[in-house]
Design an enzyme around this catalytic site. Structure first.
Site, PDB file in Angstrom:
ATOM      1  N   ASP A   1       0.843  -1.253  -0.075  1.00  8.70           N
ATOM      2  CA  ASP A   1       0.060   0.083   0.014  1.00  8.70           C
ATOM      3  C   ASP A   1       0.883   1.070  -0.035  1.00  8.70           C
ATOM      4  OD1 ASP A   1      -2.359   1.335   0.128  1.00  8.70           O
ATOM      5  OD2 ASP A   1      -2.624   1.414   2.322  1.00  8.70           O
TER       6      ASP A   1
ATOM      7  N   HIS B   1      -7.731   9.000   4.831  1.00  6.71           N
ATOM      8  CA  HIS B   1      -7.341   8.264   5.568  1.00  6.71           C
ATOM      9  C   HIS B   1      -7.589   8.455   7.195  1.00  6.71           C
ATOM     10  CE1 HIS B   1      -4.332   7.447   2.141  1.00  6.71           C
ATOM     11  NE2 HIS B   1      -5.075   6.216   2.181  1.00  6.71           N
ATOM     12  N   GLY B   2      -7.998   7.583   7.822  1.00 15.08           N
ATOM     13  CA  GLY B   2      -8.181   7.747   9.334  1.00 15.08           C
ATOM     14  C   GLY B   2      -9.653   7.982   9.576  1.00 15.08           C
TER      15      GLY B   2
ATOM     16  N   THR C   1      -7.394   1.969   9.502  1.00 15.96           N
ATOM     17  CA  THR C   1      -7.603   2.591  10.865  1.00 15.96           C
ATOM     18  C   THR C   1      -8.470   1.767  11.507  1.00 15.96           C
ATOM     19  OG1 THR C   1      -7.297   4.525  10.030  1.00 15.96           O
ATOM     20  CG2 THR C   1      -8.470   4.571  12.038  1.00 15.96           C
TER      21      THR C   1
HETATM   22  P1  13P Z   1      -8.492   4.074   6.454  1.00 22.57           P
HETATM   23  O1  13P Z   1      -7.315   3.982   7.367  1.00 22.57           O
HETATM   24  O2  13P Z   1      -9.233   5.229   6.629  1.00 22.57           O
HETATM   25  O3  13P Z   1      -9.471   2.670   6.643  1.00 22.57           O
HETATM   26  O4  13P Z   1      -7.914   3.999   4.889  1.00 22.57           O
HETATM   27  C1  13P Z   1      -7.028   2.789   4.541  1.00 22.57           C
HETATM   28  C2  13P Z   1      -6.481   3.173   3.254  1.00 22.57           C
HETATM   29  O5  13P Z   1      -6.831   3.711   2.358  1.00 22.57           O
HETATM   30  C3  13P Z   1      -5.025   2.644   3.153  1.00 22.57           C
HETATM   31  O6  13P Z   1      -4.432   3.088   1.948  1.00 22.57           O
END
Ligand code: 13P
Length: 284
Positions: free
Chosen positions: A82, A180-181, A233
């Site tokens: 990722d 993200h988050g 997250t």
């Molecule tokens: P979240 O942490 O908001 O779930 O996002 C994950 C993500 O997109 C990792 O690339």
């Protein structure tokens, strides 16, 4: 079964009108929980690792962990890097057993992002590994990558199609306002761009920032063409809340196996719920 290249599962998801969850592992317990949830729901699944997890364990150990969890599993499991930003680490992942990698060149102008991504696509394809690219900028915190909301850049369909043509990526993360988050404010999502893009190409679309999106928004994103959705997250929160909760109610029990098993079960249940909402349950 051995780890699989995720392209086939993502193309099937696009055609079938569902999406495959890509869940960030942080250790062997989370790896096991993700694969066990996929088995329980008979769902295809992607394991993925952030740069911080790669730094902690190294490519070789992560590939071993993923292979161990996947090898006796009847469902297809992919291993994805990722937000790869370090060319050396991406090369190691391609040669070391990952089945797909993401190159995050979103900080570069489009032509440079596409040219750098193209180089990785050529190397990855020579090893049977598929590639995710990113166009626009996804806001939020993903381990060591921090992008403030005002620095987020929404993709336009034209830019994304140009990037696809130049880079040759197999699946595409287009910034449409997810982050993200945890969401502190309601995100302003550009689902229309996702829909237009998906209509204009067969390429499976990726949505980052799966944590905290309401179920109906997830369904709208899938209907608009999302075929891969990232969740990180929520994995960390469920894992740590599971550990805290158990320790608080078992202050004098010194049995790490029971503690870890409790957290694993919480994770399996939570990930399984995502698979139901994503519509990937019953597809493997
Ligand atoms: P979240 O942490 O908001 O779930 O996002 C994950 C993500 O997109 C990792 O690339």
């Amino acid at each position: 079964m051995p780890l699989v290249n995720p392209l086939g599962m993502l193309q099937a998801a696009r055609q079938g009108g569902y999406c495959v969850g890509a869940f960030n592992l942080v250790d062997f317990l989370t790896t096991e929980a993700i694969v066990q949830a996929a088995e329980a729901k008979r769902s295809p699944v992607m394991l993925q690792t952030s740069s911080a997890t790669v730094k902690r364990f190294g490519i070789k150990n992560i590939v071993q962990m993923a292979r161990m969890a996947a090898e006796n599993s009847p469902v297809p499991v992919a291993l994805h890097l990722d937000h790869g930003t370090d060319r050396k680490v991406i090369g190691e992942a391609i040669r070391g057993g990952y089945t797909s990698v993401m190159f995050d060149g979103s900080k570069y102008p489009l032509p440079e992002n596409a040219a750098r991504t193209r180089e990785i696509v050529d190397e990855a394809h020579a090893h049977g590994v598929s590639v995710e690219g990113e166009i626009g900028v996804v806001a939020g915190v993903e381990d060591e990558i921090v992008i403030h909301q005002d620095k987020a850049i929404y993709t336009t369909p034209d830019e994304a199609l140009e990037f696809l043509r130049l880079s040759g990526v197999d699946f595409l993360a287009a910034a449409i306002g997810t982050a993200h988050g945890f969401y502190k404010v309601q995100p302003r999502l550009d689902i229309d761009t996702l829909r237009k893009l998906a209509h204009a190409t067969d390429c499976p679309m990726v949505v980052h920032g799966g944590t905290g999106l309401p179920d109906d928004v997830v369904r709208q994103l899938i209907a608009a063409g999302a075929a891969k959705m990232n969740v990180s997250t929520q994995i960390k929160q469920t894992y740590l809340d599971g550990l805290h909760g158990y320790i608080e109610s078992h202050r004098t029990e010194y049995n790490p196996l029971k503690l870890l098993d409790h957290a694993r079960q919480e994770l399996v249940a939570m990930i399984g719920r995502y698979m139901e909402v994503f519509g990937s349950a019953g597809r493997a």
